[in-house]
Design an enzyme around this catalytic site. Structure first.
Site, short mmCIF file in Angstrom:
data_model
loop_
_atom_site.label_atom_id
_atom_site.label_comp_id
_atom_site.label_asym_id
_atom_site.label_seq_id
_atom_site.Cartn_x
_atom_site.Cartn_y
_atom_site.Cartn_z
N ARG A 15 88.42 76.75 -4.65
CA ARG A 15 88.67 76.09 -5.93
C ARG A 15 88.89 74.58 -5.71
NH1 ARG A 15 91.91 72.85 -8.72
NH2 ARG A 15 93.74 73.82 -7.74
N ASP A 16 90.07 74.21 -5.26
CA ASP A 16 90.39 72.77 -5.14
C ASP A 16 89.50 72.09 -4.10
OD1 ASP A 16 91.76 70.56 -5.93
OD2 ASP A 16 93.68 71.10 -5.04
N HIS A 210 98.72 67.25 -1.23
CA HIS A 210 97.50 66.59 -0.79
C HIS A 210 97.86 65.65 0.36
CE1 HIS A 210 94.32 67.51 -3.96
NE2 HIS A 210 95.31 68.34 -4.18
N CYS A 241 90.38 63.27 -4.11
CA CYS A 241 91.16 62.56 -5.10
C CYS A 241 90.14 61.68 -5.83
CB CYS A 241 92.22 61.72 -4.38
SG CYS A 241 93.09 60.60 -5.47
N ASN A 250 93.30 68.05 0.12
CA ASN A 250 94.44 68.94 0.30
C ASN A 250 94.89 68.98 1.76
OD1 ASN A 250 92.89 69.81 -2.11
ND2 ASN A 250 94.50 71.34 -2.24
#
Lengths: 308, 308
Positions: A15-16, A210, A241, A250
């Site tokens: 996901r991230d 992060h 970012c 992350n």
């Protein structure tokens, strides 16, 4: 220095990690990563999100990924991120039974993400919670920009305290505190977490850091000392970012797990398996990742003595 | 969590940072870096080493660099690394008045570096110390592989304890404990430092971490909690590990200073100045460095709200 004996790692690379990649990773490659993560003994996995496919095309095949693996026996807990009720309904229609609702502590960041202020997102959360309860879905909540907002700067501690209080009153099982753009420092982390754990002793917290400014592992160290034993991490340190091009994303799963194991803290994960998955990830996303361990290997690796 | 109020940063980019670079940085570019570091208010600077120029050609102009800046008023303390008596004599002939003698806690690593075992280097240290005392030179000592050896693995705590005891008996002012290949973890760091500070309460310690496995800042955090207030750092995180190609080097000066300042710990340094120096460094070495801050900017940087 006191630490928990065991830490839970929630893997968020699917996901991230992938949501800001230039390449839209196809289903079969997500499945390949998933399989490698399962082999590494990952037990909780944020596998995707249910958001508008035009806004985040990288996540458009989240429902398909779920369908491809949901029936597996002994699979990890599969969590989907949702930003609103529509996302919850969409996830439910795919059979997803564990959701993570995200909103931001700062109004400006929340407006940018979901075109609502924080209060409006909290109101929507009440509706989402009713929906989840009536469909047997477990709902956790993440507070983005807990440690600072890239637009507003400092987020007052009282604001976080108040948000946590309201989530605790809704009986949210786990609250994730997210350092969305890597602004937290270890002193701040230890201070906030100690205060929150004193005020809400029975509330479960999960931390999401992060590594934008290199403080990710230090913030985990500070969290451990505050008694936190659950963290989101992303294989290869993938993620990003949107405001700092080239900046790191992350905290990196294998780097975190390596540090924890070296400190005698159990995770249940196979570092060797994670390194294999991390090597596969670089091939899939077609670039190097910020992983330290993938480049340097574990610290117990012994080098042959040169013969010169 | 208790921390010192103020921390001393010893900048080592001109020595540890540049010594493994493919490019041999010429005098004028070293001088440019030096000037930018002085503008950032750096007060102690390891500017080079006196070793055989065939072994480390990157350091061959160390004497010239010293000659170019030694007469400046209000200059930082200028420290040269030496591996043996010949290096001390060479440094002295150039007028250097502060030296850092390095040897390794593990025999195999010391053999690789200087073709002596640890005991032989300690014997040479006695001669070097006499030489320094008779020439008014201040001599500090660094113990490499304190937290582990890339060939031997774990280095017994008792071995470090014993080495520190012998250096303390020689009245060495400051002992640097070096994690030469980035093997240390925060629990180990805190444990060793707490023990050494209890046993040698009046001994000054300086810590030298590499970020090979991403734990550099966490190890600094653990050191601060053990009461340590002096660290070697390298601009841009430059430096390397000959055994792990592509792996990261020393902890990065600007990343360390940013974390310390955010935690309310003073360094006396200008972060803005360091970032200028770090940008210049990338041009000089002709590649990107591992600096986080140079990519992401400080965490108090506020971004404009997008107008969409």
């Amino acid at each position: 220095m006191n630490f928990p004996e065991r830490v839970q790692i929630n893997e968020v690379v699917l996901r991230d990690g992938l949501q800001l990649e230039a390449k839209i990773v196809p289903l079969e490659e997500k499945k390949e990563l998933y399989d490698l993560l399962v082999k590494s003994n990952i037990k909780t996995l944020e596998f995707g999100s249910f958001v508008h496919p035009k806004l985040v095309p990288q996540m458009a095949n989240s429902g398909e990924l779920f369908a491809a693996v949901a029936a597996e026996t002994q699979r990890p807990a599969l969590i989907a991120l949702i930003p609103n009720l529509k996302g919850a309904e969409n996830a439910q229609s795919h059979g997803v039974s564990q959701l993570n609702f995200v909103f931001s502590a700062s109004d400006t960041h929340n407006q940018q993400n979901v075109r609502k202020n924080t209060e409006e997102s909290l109101n929507e959360l009440k509706t989402i919670l009713e929906f989840c309860n009536s469909h047997g879905i477990m709902l956790n909540v993440s507070i983005a920009t807990t440690f600072g907002c890239p637009f507003e700067g400092e987020v007052p501690v009282e604001r976080i305290q108040n948000l946590v209080r309201r989530l605790a009153e809704m009986e949210i099982d786990t609250i994730t505190l997210a350092d969305t753009t890597g602004m937290a420092n270890p002193k701040q982390v230890y201070g906030l977490l100690t205060m929150l754990r004193n005020e809400f002793p029975s509330q479960k917290f999960n931390l999401h850091f992060h590594n934008t400014r290199g403080m990710g592992l230090s913030n985990i160290l500070a969290s451990l000392q505050a008694g936190i034993d659950s963290f989101d991490t992303s294989l290869g340190g993938l993620g990003g970012c949107p405001f700092a091009p080239g900046a790191t994303g992350n905290v990196c799963t294998e780097d975190v797990v390596h540090m924890l194991h070296n400190m005698g803290i159990e995770t249940g994960l196979s570092l060797e398996g994670l390194l294999k998955a991390s090597a596969a990830l670089e091939k899939i996303v077609e670039h190097r990742t910020p992983s330290y361990l993938l480049k340097a290997g574990p610290s117990d690796r012994k080098y042959p003595v040169p013969s010169n």
